[in-house]
Design an enzyme around this catalytic site. Structure first.
Site, short mmCIF file in Angstrom:
data_model
loop_
_atom_site.label_atom_id
_atom_site.label_comp_id
_atom_site.label_asym_id
_atom_site.label_seq_id
_atom_site.Cartn_x
_atom_site.Cartn_y
_atom_site.Cartn_z
NE ARG A 1 -4.16 1.62 2.44
CZ ARG A 1 -4.31 2.60 3.33
NH1 ARG A 1 -3.36 2.85 4.21
NH2 ARG A 1 -5.41 3.34 3.34
CB ILE B 1 -6.15 5.17 -0.60
CG1 ILE B 1 -5.92 3.66 -0.60
CG2 ILE B 1 -5.36 5.75 0.56
CD1 ILE B 1 -4.43 3.27 -0.83
CB SER B 2 -11.02 2.58 1.31
OG SER B 2 -11.79 3.01 0.23
CD GLN B 3 -10.98 2.16 8.49
OE1 GLN B 3 -11.97 2.82 8.14
NE2 GLN B 3 -10.93 1.51 9.62
N PRO B 4 -7.68 0.32 5.20
CG PRO B 4 -5.42 -0.10 5.65
CD PRO B 4 -6.49 0.95 5.80
#
Ligand code: SAH
Length: 228
Positions: A51, A77-80
């Protein structure tokens, strides 16, 4: 004794690669598993995908914290955890063909590409699409197909899809996406205005019947429409 360890660390410093790998392992153990991510293939992909290569340099050090990050052009970018949760929700398997709407950094596409056969991803902001294409190609993914455009219409030429993941929130479910889902297919999509969005799981049953389940309250960037 302590001095010996210090000397060893000095002679063999831990590389950035090793540090990031350790951080990914911690993310999986401390955030993803405790929050209910169980799918082995999803956890494996989360351990593997870098990431930090998909976010701007100035936020790289936060890449493996469980939080969303800015990727430029006002997008995130979304949270993992959310990436892992959405991926797990479609029950990804080898052999599947998956459509993603909202390429963004390309991170979700990479996580999918680790598990399924082919990923088709559409992004409306051209510079983001180009950057993701470059990064993912450099990372060696050859099963991700890119398109610049309005994901509202899906990707007719490659339909139907085994699963669809939408990573921007429309106020209503785009009907063409439901049409492009295979019978037996699943779609995860955040729906609603920014203050009140829910992640939904849409399933198209074998007889064509559509069911909808609400999974989680979420906060995604809006799904924007292009003028034709
Ligand atoms: N999946 C991405 C998350 C990106 S945020 C990742 O892993 O990084 C959502 C993205 O959806 C943004 O890049 C935004 O530009 C894009 N988007 C918004 N509306 C869209 C539309 N109608 N069609 C395609 N992409 C869209």
């Amino acid at each position: 004794m302590k001095i010996k360890i210090l000397i060893l660390l000095f002679l063999f410093p831990i590389t950035d690669q090793e540090r990031f790998q350790q951080q990914r392992e911690n993310l999986v153990k401390e955030h993803l598993i405790p929050q209910g991510i169980k799918d082995k293939a999803v956890l494996e992909a989360m351990r593997k995908v870098e990431r930090h290569l998909m976010v701007p340099k100035d936020v790289q050090r936060y890449a493996y914290e469980d939080r969303p990050l800015p990727i430029g052009k006002g997008q995130t970018i979304s949270q993992p955890f959310i990436v892992a949760f959405m991926t797990q929700a479609i029950k990804p398997k080898p052999g599947m063909k998956v459509l993603e709407i909202g390429t963004g950094s390309g991170y979700q596409a990479a996580v999918l590409a680790e598990i399924v056969d082919e990923v088709y991803t559409i992004e409306t902001v051209e510079p983001l699409a180009e950057r993701a294409r470059e990064t993912l190609t450099e990372m060696g993914y050859d099963n991700i197909h890119f398109r610049v455009g309005d994901g509202y219409h899906g990707w007719e030429e490659h339909a139907p899809f085994d699963a669809i993941i939408v990573t921007a929130a429309p106020e209503e479910i785009p009907p063409r996406l439901v049409e492009q889902l295979k019978e037996g297919g699943k779609m995860v999509i955040p729906v609603g205005p920014s203050a009140n969005q829910h992640l939904k799981l849409i399933e198209k049953k074998k007889n064509g019947k559509i069911t909808t389940k609400e999974l989680l309250p979420v906060r995604f960037v809006p799904f924007t429409r292009r003028k034709q």
